[in-house]
Design an enzyme around this catalytic site. Sequence first.
Site, PDB file in Angstrom:
ATOM      1  CE1 TYR A   1      -3.479   2.750   1.392  1.00 11.54           C
ATOM      2  CE2 TYR A   1      -1.911   3.040   3.188  1.00 11.54           C
ATOM      3  CZ  TYR A   1      -3.041   3.453   2.499  1.00 11.54           C
ATOM      4  OH  TYR A   1      -3.723   4.566   2.927  1.00 11.54           O
TER       5      TYR A   1
ATOM      6  CG  ASN B   1      -3.369   6.534  12.233  1.00  9.88           C
ATOM      7  OD1 ASN B   1      -2.257   6.743  11.764  1.00  9.88           O
ATOM      8  ND2 ASN B   1      -3.866   5.321  12.353  1.00  9.88           N
TER       9      ASN B   1
END
Length: 386
Positions: free
Chosen positions: A182, A211
């Site tokens: 990724y 995040n």
Amino acid sequence: MAARMDLDGRPIKPMTICMIGAGGFIGSHLCEKLMAETPHKVLALDVYNDKIKHLLEPDSLPWAGRIEFHRINIKHDSRLEGLIKMADLTINLAAICTPADYNTRPLDTIYSNFIDALPVVKYCSENNKRLIHFSTCEVYGKTIGSFLPKDSPLRKDPAYYVLKEDTSPCIFGSIEKQRWSYACAKQLIERLIYAEGAENGLDFTIVRPFNWIGPRMDFIPGIDGPSEGVPRVLACFSNNLLRREPLKLVDGGQSQRTFVYIKDAIEAVLLMIENPDRANGHIFNVGNPNNEVTVRQLAEMMTQVYTKVSGEPMLQSPSIDVSSKEFYGEGYDDSDKRIPDMTIINKQLGWNPKTSLWDLLESTLTYQHRTYAEAIKKSMAKPTAS
Ligand SMILES: NC(=O)c1ccc[n+]([C@@H]2O[C@H](COP(=O)([O-])OP(=O)(O)OC[C@H]3O[C@@H](n4cnc5c(N)ncnc54)[C@H](O)[C@@H]3O)[C@@H](O)[C@H]2O)c1
Ligand SMILES: O=c1ccn([C@@H]2O[C@H](COP(=O)(O)OP(=O)(O)O[C@H]3OC[C@](O)(CO)[C@H]3O)[C@@H](O)[C@H]2O)c(=O)[nH]1
């Protein structure tokens, strides 16, 4: 609605935004913000629209006519270029971005994050359209400090761990550690966009989210997602709390993360949208360096907050340790620590996050409890087939 002004005091003209991946977690919050606070029009592209249904129906909503949903899979849909051409700005959020997929579905992950994003970049470049592309903090990989001996005093020196857009290296594991499929695909598409800017004049902004968490993130397995699915940590821990089972700490929960509230982060994206002169050509970290915890501390905090918002007593053993091999399978690896440097976003857009980790968990877990507690009780009461 009063005329909106940009950071340099100029009126902002209403624009049309082609938002790819608008039906996901970030997309749904961005659509909400654009509808509630701006005059901009959104062409919302996604395979799903469950998370933005409340913005699409009924027709009497104050923003009716300013948001249009197009059910499109960008892998194979000839309507994509036409929609990009109709818009002033394209925002690409579409991606496979749950770590459980990176080592178990590496081909889908690489295709989704690199190959499928290529036509979007190409159409923007060829049609002189501005692009805001969503990358990730994972492009930094591991910190330089993680390679120092455990007792080295340099590990405490920010020069060895703070992640800066223009100077930090991207440090991934070996190829067999497919976790990095990724990050590597995201890095290559960043490089391609940067090159389109340098060689062909593409107006671009790259966002590296650190995040972002809040309501509507991912799914609760067995309720609005597959029973065997593994979402990101907020939803994994929410699921454990809702089901009154111990939270699973991968490899001891020693990795560190900084968490930012989705509503703070969306403010940053809106500043990028409405201040192209300040955002074009830049890569921006978007995170909250003040909200750092280990995953173990996150589990403890979520357990305390959930006890408060649900009124249910805490379990005697609120967490258990699991190995990453058992939890994610072969090829998993982890980022050790993620602290964003905020210099560039501060200087260009004057943005700062506001919400503490405790406060953001309180509002998010209140939402999780309100949305899922009944459904979980019902599903757990159902007799299982023997
Ligand atoms: N949430 C975070 O903290 C975070 C952190 C780092 C990076 N990002 C990046 O931000 C972006 C959005 O993340 P998110 O958290 O909202 O994820 P998400 O999974 O909730 O949203 C992604 C959306 O893209 C859609 N999509 C995927 N492939 C598609 C395709 N081929 N055609 C049409 N739609 C497609 C999905 O259906 C989904 O609705 C991603 O690019 C992700 O890599 C997010
Ligand atoms: O039940 C669980 C689930 C996870 N962990 C550990 O928590 C850490 C964070 O995991 P997660 O939120 O799933 O994802 P990452 O932070 O590792 O990666 C994301 O960062 C940004 C993004 O690009 C998109 O959101 C994505 O790649 C991690 O250490 C897990 O091992 C746990 O202990 N228990």
